[in-house]
Design an enzyme around this catalytic site. Sequence first.
Site, PDB file in Angstrom:
ATOM      1  N   ASP A 256       6.797   3.068 -12.657  1.00 35.98           N
ATOM      2  CA  ASP A 256       7.875   2.489 -12.065  1.00 35.98           C
ATOM      3  C   ASP A 256       9.132   3.661 -12.191  1.00 35.98           C
ATOM      4  O   ASP A 256      10.672   4.140 -12.340  1.00 35.98           O
ATOM      5  CB  ASP A 256       8.417   1.255 -12.084  1.00 35.98           C
ATOM      6  CG  ASP A 256       7.928   0.320 -12.908  1.00 35.98           C
ATOM      7  OD1 ASP A 256       7.094   0.268 -12.873  1.00 35.98           O
ATOM      8  OD2 ASP A 256       8.212  -0.787 -13.414  1.00 35.98           O
TER       9      ASP A 256
ATOM     10  N   ASP B  61       2.758 -10.065  -8.733  1.00 43.55           N
ATOM     11  CA  ASP B  61       3.398  -9.766 -10.116  1.00 43.55           C
ATOM     12  C   ASP B  61       4.004 -11.768  -9.807  1.00 43.55           C
ATOM     13  O   ASP B  61       4.683 -11.937  -9.290  1.00 43.55           O
ATOM     14  CB  ASP B  61       5.090  -9.582  -9.318  1.00 43.55           C
ATOM     15  CG  ASP B  61       4.644  -8.409  -9.193  1.00 43.55           C
ATOM     16  OD1 ASP B  61       4.577  -7.268  -9.618  1.00 43.55           O
ATOM     17  OD2 ASP B  61       5.069  -7.421  -8.036  1.00 43.55           O
TER      18      ASP B  61
HETATM   19  O1  1PR Z   1       5.953  -5.045  -3.046  1.00 46.11           O
HETATM   20  O2  1PR Z   1       4.698  -4.046  -2.217  1.00 46.11           O
HETATM   21  O3  1PR Z   1       7.192  -3.017  -2.114  1.00 46.11           O
HETATM   22  O4  1PR Z   1       5.662  -3.336  -4.213  1.00 46.11           O
HETATM   23  C1  1PR Z   1       6.598  -3.214  -5.290  1.00 46.11           C
HETATM   24  C2  1PR Z   1       5.786  -2.742  -6.205  1.00 46.11           C
HETATM   25  O5  1PR Z   1       7.024  -2.461  -7.402  1.00 46.11           O
HETATM   26  C3  1PR Z   1       5.089  -3.698  -6.724  1.00 46.11           C
HETATM   27  O6  1PR Z   1       3.713  -2.879  -7.739  1.00 46.11           O
HETATM   28  C4  1PR Z   1       5.995  -4.697  -8.254  1.00 46.11           C
HETATM   29  O7  1PR Z   1       4.887  -5.231  -8.776  1.00 46.11           O
HETATM   30  C5  1PR Z   1       6.550  -3.708  -8.537  1.00 46.11           C
HETATM   31  N1  1PR Z   1       7.833  -4.059  -8.793  1.00 46.11           N
HETATM   32  C6  1PR Z   1       8.750  -4.251  -7.956  1.00 46.11           C
HETATM   33  N2  1PR Z   1      10.156  -4.440  -9.327  1.00 46.11           N
HETATM   34  C7  1PR Z   1       9.790  -4.323  -9.859  1.00 46.11           C
HETATM   35  C8  1PR Z   1      10.961  -4.229 -11.438  1.00 46.11           C
HETATM   36  O8  1PR Z   1      10.102  -3.814 -12.901  1.00 46.11           O
HETATM   37  N3  1PR Z   1      11.884  -4.587 -10.828  1.00 46.11           N
HETATM   38  N4  1PR Z   1       7.747  -3.176 -11.028  1.00 46.11           N
HETATM   39  C9  1PR Z   1       9.026  -3.839 -10.102  1.00 46.11           C
HETATM   40  C10 1PR Z   1       7.158  -3.883 -11.972  1.00 46.11           C
HETATM   41  C11 1PR Z   1       5.677  -2.812 -12.790  1.00 46.11           C
HETATM   42  C12 1PR Z   1       4.573  -3.191 -13.817  1.00 46.11           C
HETATM   43  C13 1PR Z   1       5.529  -2.679 -15.531  1.00 46.11           C
HETATM   44  C14 1PR Z   1       4.352  -3.653 -16.982  1.00 46.11           C
HETATM   45  C15 1PR Z   1       4.218  -2.717 -17.414  1.00 46.11           C
HETATM   46  N5  1PR Z   1       6.234  -3.005 -13.025  1.00 46.11           N
HETATM   47  O9  1PR Z   1       3.538  -2.539 -13.443  1.00 46.11           O
HETATM   48  O10 1PR Z   1       5.374  -1.196 -15.305  1.00 46.11           O
HETATM   49  O11 1PR Z   1       4.871  -4.821 -16.692  1.00 46.11           O
HETATM   50  O12 1PR Z   1       4.990  -2.996 -18.524  1.00 46.11           O
HETATM   51  P1  1PR Z   1       5.529  -2.726 -19.242  1.00 46.11           P
HETATM   52  O13 1PR Z   1       3.604  -1.891 -20.756  1.00 46.11           O
HETATM   53  O14 1PR Z   1       6.239  -1.917 -20.446  1.00 46.11           O
HETATM   54  O15 1PR Z   1       5.085  -4.404 -20.460  1.00 46.11           O
HETATM   55  P2  1PR Z   1       6.327  -4.101  -2.625  1.00 46.11           P
END
Ligand code: 1PR
Length: 523
Positions: free
Chosen positions: A224, A379
């Site tokens: 991320d 999500d």
């Molecule tokens: O909506 O098309 O602009 O895409 C935004 C992208 O950013 C989406 O894929 C959304 O999942 C991601 N995103 C937005 N905000 C966050 C945040 O954390 N605040 N990240 C975010 C989501 C991605 C997960 C994470 C897993 C594994 N995080 O894939 O990497 O939950 O984590 P872990 O192993 O530590 O539990 P758009």
Amino acid sequence: MITLLDYGAGNVRSVVNAIEHLGETVRRVQRPEDILDAEKLVFPGVGAFGSMMQMLHQRGFVTPLKQYLAADRPFLGICLGMQALFAGSEEAPGVAGLGVLPGFVRRFRTRLAVPHIGWNGIRSRQSSPLFAGLSGDEKFYFVHSYHVCPDEPAVALTLTDYGAPFVSAVQRGNVLGTQFHPEKSGPAGLRMLANFLATDAGRCRPQRTPAVTALAKRIIACLDVRTDDDGQLVVTKGDRYDVRQDGAVRNLGRPVDLARNYYQQGADEITFLNITGFRDFPLQDMPMLEVLTQTSREVFVPLTIGGGIRDFTDKDGRHYSALEVAGAYFRGGADKVSIGSDAVAVVEDFLRTKKATGKSAIEEIARVYGNQAVVISIDPRRVYVPSPDAVAHHVIETTLPGPRGERWCWYQCTIRGGREGRPVDAVTLARACEGLGAGEILLNCIDRDGTHDGFDLELIQAVKSAVTIPVIASSGAGCVEHFADVFTGTDADAALAAGIFHRGEVTIAAVKEHLTRKVEIRP
Ligand code: 1PR
């Protein structure tokens, strides 16, 4: 010097990067004469069979290419570049191929998901210069819906199993072709490319030939990415999507360094998510493109990029389509783009009108770059309900009761990084996106993100059993056992983690070691 046959259909950057990484210079074919001047010719086919042949004709490349091949000069066709050697393809009825090898290209007839995407093995049928240094246990990266059916069994260099055996590489004299992508197949693929580039490679066979090959479950590292409070692009990590700790954005390292590290540890894929993409204008977000460009020079496995893939109108009124945004990322070295918030909006419209417009980002990007290039990032958040008919959403019975002892729940899709819940559930969203042309689902889970509690197996199986495309399980991995749980407890095709890898708590190598002999993986 290697000559690259690029007829201008799309991204051949990965092939150029891989060859340059091996110390060779690449010259692109500009004029038909350049083909006959080549010492070695690499042809990475891109797009669809019909348009490939049309472009080869338009640019006057067909006649010199046939002459080059008839003279048995060194040639490596990759994917469509190998299929072009045959008489024609079911993908483009009535369009003649080069006809250098007798046979035809046919679509997979299998109950398994098509396209065949991921890491699969090869069974050698003859000796070849491509095999030097290979043990036979390696896996290579495939992504295709059609495969070659040679009339002469002797041209089959390797077989691969996907429902049934198919020819996954060919060889006649110095003319070679692979259905898989050596440039995306990690060290084994680079080794194969290096063997093609070598001037003195002798023919040999790998020491081992598997009785049958199998598609591997993939392990994916997710980064991320966002700018921190000092304006630096950093890899961060949320706890249930909250990326701030003590008021500051968590900084877990530099994107390119971490990606390189995960590649070296054996990651099967790398995903970058621009987690503020919903706010920023993505084409002005040049550092993200730069991250991708730099990574693709050093990392030879598939790269996915997400965040901000959507239509956009800038402050001067200039409109950019999601397709243009995605195109910039593909040219920068991405193999797939992942669409989050925009997919929810598209599906909400689709459910309301019951009509596909053909113009959504999902449909347009899939049409131009192929279904396999479009990943949907979901999500979802768990919402408990007192009974299965309490809401008009896909409800599941759960073994993890809610705060009031509820035994039922549904998974609400969110947008804008989990900030806003929408009236659509994850199962319905995934199914609709598959219908619109998406090739894969990246299934996050806000309740589990960053918790170390393990994957939400109930969510994953509910979505996986609703679609035929691959599902990547994401969120909650806390130890190596969680990866075994997700692969034995669900039909997930891949498992993704972030926090445990970034903090060095678990390495990808340790995950693979734990899975060895329990689950099919890429060694
Ligand atoms: O909506 O098309 O602009 O895409 C935004 C992208 O950013 C989406 O894929 C959304 O999942 C991601 N995103 C937005 N905000 C966050 C945040 O954390 N605040 N990240 C975010 C989501 C991605 C997960 C994470 C897993 C594994 N995080 O894939 O990497 O939950 O984590 P872990 O192993 O530590 O539990 P758009």
